[in-house]
Design an enzyme around this catalytic site. Structure first.
Site, PDB file in Angstrom:
ATOM      1  N   HIS A  99       0.845  -1.192   0.000  1.00 17.51           N
ATOM      2  CA  HIS A  99       0.000   0.000   0.000  1.00 17.51           C
ATOM      3  C   HIS A  99       0.878   1.240   0.000  1.00 17.51           C
ATOM      4  CE1 HIS A  99       1.126  -0.072   4.237  1.00 17.51           C
ATOM      5  NE2 HIS A  99       0.744   1.177   4.310  1.00 17.51           N
ATOM      6  N   HIS A 101       0.485   5.910   0.728  1.00 16.38           N
ATOM      7  CA  HIS A 101      -0.370   7.018   1.190  1.00 16.38           C
ATOM      8  C   HIS A 101       0.349   8.330   0.953  1.00 16.38           C
ATOM      9  CE1 HIS A 101       2.111   5.814   4.635  1.00 16.38           C
ATOM     10  NE2 HIS A 101       1.475   4.664   4.642  1.00 16.38           N
ATOM     11  N   GLU A 105       5.706   7.944   6.526  1.00 19.60           N
ATOM     12  CA  GLU A 105       5.450   6.987   7.624  1.00 19.60           C
ATOM     13  C   GLU A 105       6.741   6.747   8.390  1.00 19.60           C
ATOM     14  OE1 GLU A 105       3.240   3.401   6.675  1.00 19.60           O
ATOM     15  OE2 GLU A 105       4.709   2.160   7.731  1.00 19.60           O
ATOM     16  N   HIS A 144       4.900   0.340   0.119  1.00 23.13           N
ATOM     17  CA  HIS A 144       5.593  -0.483   1.105  1.00 23.13           C
ATOM     18  C   HIS A 144       4.689  -1.574   1.659  1.00 23.13           C
ATOM     19  CE1 HIS A 144       3.838   3.082   3.064  1.00 23.13           C
ATOM     20  NE2 HIS A 144       3.504   2.258   4.042  1.00 23.13           N
ATOM     21  N   HIS A 278      11.033  22.421  29.962  1.00 27.19           N
ATOM     22  CA  HIS A 278      11.537  22.807  28.649  1.00 27.19           C
ATOM     23  C   HIS A 278      10.377  23.092  27.721  1.00 27.19           C
ATOM     24  CE1 HIS A 278      10.438  18.596  27.981  1.00 27.19           C
ATOM     25  NE2 HIS A 278      10.401  18.868  26.672  1.00 27.19           N
ATOM     26  N   HIS A 280       9.563  23.334  23.070  1.00 29.65           N
ATOM     27  CA  HIS A 280      10.075  23.099  21.721  1.00 29.65           C
ATOM     28  C   HIS A 280       9.683  24.278  20.839  1.00 29.65           C
ATOM     29  CE1 HIS A 280      10.947  19.007  23.021  1.00 29.65           C
ATOM     30  NE2 HIS A 280       9.806  19.101  23.667  1.00 29.65           N
ATOM     31  N   GLU A 338       9.026  11.428  22.387  1.00 24.57           N
ATOM     32  CA  GLU A 338       8.591  12.773  22.007  1.00 24.57           C
ATOM     33  C   GLU A 338       8.713  12.837  20.487  1.00 24.57           C
ATOM     34  OE1 GLU A 338      11.784  14.986  24.178  1.00 24.57           O
ATOM     35  OE2 GLU A 338      10.140  15.976  25.189  1.00 24.57           O
TER      36      GLU A 338
HETATM   37 MN    MN Z   1       1.873   2.628   5.471  1.00 20.77          MN
HETATM   38 MN    MN Z   2       9.066  17.946  25.253  1.00 25.52          MN
END
Ligand code: MN
Ligand code: MN
Length: 389
Positions: A99, A101, A105, A144, A278, A280, A338
């Protein structure tokens, strides 16, 4: 009515300072036990922040012969617009069918092993086996497949688009089922009888046999291999080891060059340790908790703050630039990811920022003394170990 009791074993919405009162009405005690910081929010919580937690255990299971999948997308967690996650398991020999998309991924293997296959836009193929702690990355639109090996497998898929759904992809079985047979005949140069038994619907996941050794399945490719590998051994990567023994492994396009749309850090937060305060600057954070129990407070503009509790299988979310920490609240390591829809991992440490700012200014701003100023750290801590308390 069974909970209409002042039973001391049942948590109550009463804070240490006496605020609150008994909950004697209808309630879900199991959920209250899992969410102590929602039942009794820290007194520092303020204002309203949208929900920043969703458990894969509260999602629909797609069960197939060959495996299962479930997902946390913007449909389950509306604030999570930048990333969608899919938790999938495959039996020994189970196949997530061929498949593709529109979205890239990114994946990490959590249990067992799988074989992945792909072919890029220049006809270069990539066929590899992945085990626990290994990543893979398929660029947008690149076809893939994934197949469970002898012991089966479970993994997390991450897509840089909160509206993604793995149940809404382009599948090879669908294309065959929805193409006139005479077109298939022209395309492949074989009689229509060759397509007499093709599936009439999307397979998505199906049961097959465990494939032979990797060498036996390699397909000689006249165009060679993909120039940038689609896999990365994250758990085998040398971690940043913090003073308490907690570890951080950062992976983005700097050390996994194909991964231009997803950056991540894999955290091991030891008991008594905390991912330091912290934020980001570049992207929202999508979290996945692999083991342990933790709590996080997210600090939003104008003093709004809300605290959540997380455990294995939960997804957390932090909007870009909002302050946060992740504190281990249990007696086993918290392993967590994260994730960012970005080519780079970036964070700002509160401690480092203060250490590298004129101390007189910081002291005046916060009305703190040398006791704090003398211990500020110019190097990033990532994870700190509790030494007081
Ligand atoms: Mn996939
Ligand atoms: Mn963080």
């Amino acid at each position: 009515m069974e909970n209409k009791t002042r039973n001391g074993d049942v948590p109550q919405p009463i804070r240490n300072d006496g605020a609150g009162w008994w909950d004697l009405g209808p309630r879900d005690v199991m959920r209250d036990l899992e969410n102590p910081d929602m039942l009794v929010p820290p007194v520092t919580d303020a204002g309203s922040l949208p929900n920043l937690k969703f458990s894969f255990s509260d999602t629909h299971m797609q069960l197939n012969h060959g495996g299962w999948s479930r997902e946390v997308t913007v449909r389950q967690l509306p604030i999570a617009t930048t990333i969608a996650g899919v938790n999938m398991a495959l039996t020994p020999g189970g196949v997530r069918e061929l498949h593709w998309h529109q979205q890239a991924e990114w994946a990490i293997m959590l249990v067992g092993r799988a074989r992945i296959t792909s072919v890029d836009q220049q006809g270069r193929n990539f066929i590899a086996d992945v085990g626990i702690g290994d990543l893979w990355y398929f660029p947008p639109g690149i076809p893939h497949s994934i197949q469970g090996l002898e012991e089966g497998c479970e993994f997390l898929l991450v897509f840089p688009d909160g509206s993604f759904s793995d149940l809404n992809t382009l599948a090879i079985s669908d294309w065959f089922a929805h193409t006139p047979k005479d077109v298939l005949t022209v395309n492949f140069g074989v009689p229509p009888s060759a397509f007499a038994h093709i599936p009439n619907h999307q397979l998505y996941i199906f049961q097959s046999n465990v494939p032979g050794p990797l060498e036996s399945q390699q397909v000689p490719d006249p165009y060679g291999l993909v120039p940038k590998t689609f896999t990365h051994r994250l758990l085998a990567q040398e971690p940043i080891v913090t003073p308490g023994g907690s570890t951080v492994r950062i992976v983005d396009s700097a050390n996994f060059p194909i991964s231009t749309q997803i950056a991540a850090s894999l955290l091991e937060i030891k008991p008594g340790a905390m991912r330091e305060m912290h934020w980001h600057p570049n992207q929202d954070e999508w979290q996945y908790y692999i083991s342990g129990t933790a709590r996080m407070t997210v600090m939003a503009p104008n003093g709004t703050a809300r605290t959540f509790d997380y455990r294995a299988g939960d997804v957390g979310y932090v909007p870009r630039a909002f302050g946060h920490y992740i504190q281990n609240t249990g007696n086993q390591s918290v392993w967590a990811l994260e994730m960012f829809a970005s080519d780079r991992f970036e964070d700002i440490s509160l401690n480092q920022w203060m250490a590298l700012t004129p101390h007189q200014l910081v002291q005046q701003n916060l009305n703190v003394g040398p006791e704090l100023m003398n211990v500020l750290r110019k190097e990033k801590q990532f994870i700190v170990q509790s030494t007081i308390g």
